[in-house]
Design a protein around this motif. Structure first.
Motif, short mmCIF file in Angstrom:
data_model
loop_
_atom_site.label_atom_id
_atom_site.label_comp_id
_atom_site.label_asym_id
_atom_site.label_seq_id
_atom_site.Cartn_x
_atom_site.Cartn_y
_atom_site.Cartn_z
N THR A 197 -15.95 -3.45 -0.68
CA THR A 197 -15.71 -3.84 0.71
C THR A 197 -14.24 -4.13 0.90
O THR A 197 -13.62 -4.81 0.09
N HIS A 198 -13.68 -3.60 2.00
CA HIS A 198 -12.28 -3.83 2.33
C HIS A 198 -12.23 -5.08 3.21
O HIS A 198 -12.28 -5.01 4.43
N GLU A 199 -12.10 -6.26 2.58
CA GLU A 199 -12.22 -7.52 3.31
C GLU A 199 -11.00 -7.83 4.17
O GLU A 199 -11.12 -8.49 5.19
N CYS A 256 0.86 -1.19 0.00
CA CYS A 256 0.00 0.00 0.00
C CYS A 256 0.89 1.23 0.00
O CYS A 256 1.80 1.34 0.82
N CYS A 286 -4.08 -6.34 1.17
CA CYS A 286 -5.32 -5.58 1.15
C CYS A 286 -6.21 -6.22 0.08
O CYS A 286 -5.83 -6.29 -1.09
N ARG A 287 -7.38 -6.68 0.50
CA ARG A 287 -8.28 -7.40 -0.39
C ARG A 287 -9.59 -6.62 -0.51
O ARG A 287 -10.25 -6.33 0.50
N PHE A 288 -9.92 -6.27 -1.74
CA PHE A 288 -11.12 -5.48 -2.00
C PHE A 288 -12.11 -6.30 -2.81
O PHE A 288 -11.74 -6.94 -3.80
N CYS A 324 -7.69 4.99 4.54
CA CYS A 324 -8.24 3.92 3.71
C CYS A 324 -9.54 4.35 3.03
O CYS A 324 -9.89 3.81 1.97
N GLN A 325 -10.25 5.31 3.62
CA GLN A 325 -11.49 5.78 3.01
C GLN A 325 -11.24 6.45 1.67
O GLN A 325 -12.10 6.44 0.78
N ASP A 380 -8.95 5.47 -0.54
CA ASP A 380 -8.85 4.36 -1.48
C ASP A 380 -10.22 3.79 -1.81
O ASP A 380 -10.55 3.54 -2.98
N LEU A 381 -11.02 3.56 -0.79
CA LEU A 381 -12.33 2.93 -1.00
C LEU A 381 -13.24 3.81 -1.85
O LEU A 381 -13.94 3.33 -2.74
N CYS A 386 -7.01 -6.09 5.39
CA CYS A 386 -6.20 -4.86 5.38
C CYS A 386 -4.88 -5.13 6.08
O CYS A 386 -4.84 -5.67 7.18
#
Length: 208
Positions: free
Chosen positions: A189-191, A160, A201-203, A173-174, A176-177, A193
Motif C-alpha cells: 500500500t502506498h500510504e 523518488c 513515499c511510505r510503503f 507509481c503503479q 513502483d508498486l 506519496c
C-alpha cells in the motif's frame, strides 16, 4: 553528482570524457594548469570512488606512462536528460491506449523488472523487504526499511527517481508498486506519496 564535486575534479572528469583512450598524469596536469602531485591526489580520490581507473600504458620512448580513463560509473555522473523522452512516450501511450490500459502496462513493466532484480531469501518476506530497500537505494531512491511492530516492515523513501515524471503522470507509481509487490511477494500500500503532497513515499506491506 558532478555538481557536488570540486571544480578541479569536474574539469578532470570532463577532460577524460573527451579523450576515451585516456590521459596521463602529465597531460592532465598541463590541461588543468596544476602540478602532477595535485593531479595524482584527485585521481586517488576518483579511483577510490570508482569513477576513474587505470587504462593502457602509453609509449614515450622511455618509461611507458599510465593512462587514466573514465569507468562506466564515471560516465554516469554527467547529466542525461531522459525525462523529456519518457514524458513524451507516456503521453503518446496514454493517448493511444487510454489511462486504464496505461496503468496495466506500467504494472506489467514493474512485475517484469522485479524478476530481473537479485533474488532474496525466498521464504522470508521481511528479508525480501530489507533487500528491496537496499536495491532501491542503489537505484537512486533514498530508501530505508521501517519496522512496523508485529507486522512486516515497510519502506520509506525521501526521494523518488520518477518524481518529475510522476507529477505529470501519477500512473507511473503503479510501476513502483507492482515491482515492490512482485519482489516481496506480498501486497503493498502506498500510504504517503510526495507527488500527492507527502513529505516522503511510505510503503506498507501486509499479508492478504
Amino acid at each position: 553528482m558532478l555538481e557536488a564535486m570540486g571544480e578541479r575534479q569536474q574539469q578532470l572528469l570532463r577532460l577524460l570524457q573527451r579523450q576515451s583512450a585516456g590521459l596521463t598524469v602529465e597531460q592532465l596536469a598541463q590541461e588543468l594548469a596544476v602540478t602532477r602531485t595535485a593531479v595524482r591526489q584527485h585521481l586517488t580520490v576518483l579511483e577510490r570512488d570508482g569513477l576513474v581507473e587505470r587504462g593502457m600504458t602509453q609509449p614515450t620512448g622511455g618509461r611507458p606512462e599510465q593512462l587514466f580513463v573514465l569507468t562506466p560509473k564515471g560516465q554516469e555522473v554527467f547529466p542525461r536528460r531522459y525525462s523529456w523522452f519518457a514524458e513524451l512516450l507516456l503521453k503518446m501511450l496514454e493517448a493511444k491506449l487510454g489511462q486504464e490500459e496505461l496503468v496495466k502496462q506500467l504494472a506489467e513493466i514493474g512485475t517484469t523488472l522485479a524478476a530481473t532484480l537479485p533474488p532474496a531469501r525466498a521464504n522470508d518476506p521481511e528479508a525480501r523487504i530489507r533487500a528491496l530497500a537496499d536495491i532501491m537505494l542503489e537505484l537512486g531512491y533514498d530508501a530505508r526499511p521501517q519496522d512496523a511492530g508485529s507486522g512486516l516492515p515497510g519502506i520509506v523513501a525521501t526521494n523518488c527517481i520518477f518524481h518529475h515524471l510522476a507529477a505529470r503522470f501519477p500512473e507511473v507509481c503503479q510501476l513502483d508498486l507492482a515491482l515492490m509487490s512482485s519482489y516481496v511477494g506480498e501486497p503493498v500500500t502506498h500510504e504517503e506519496c510526495m507527488v500527492r503532497g507527502g513529505t516522503c513515499c511510505r510503503f506498507r506491506f501486509a499479508k492478504p
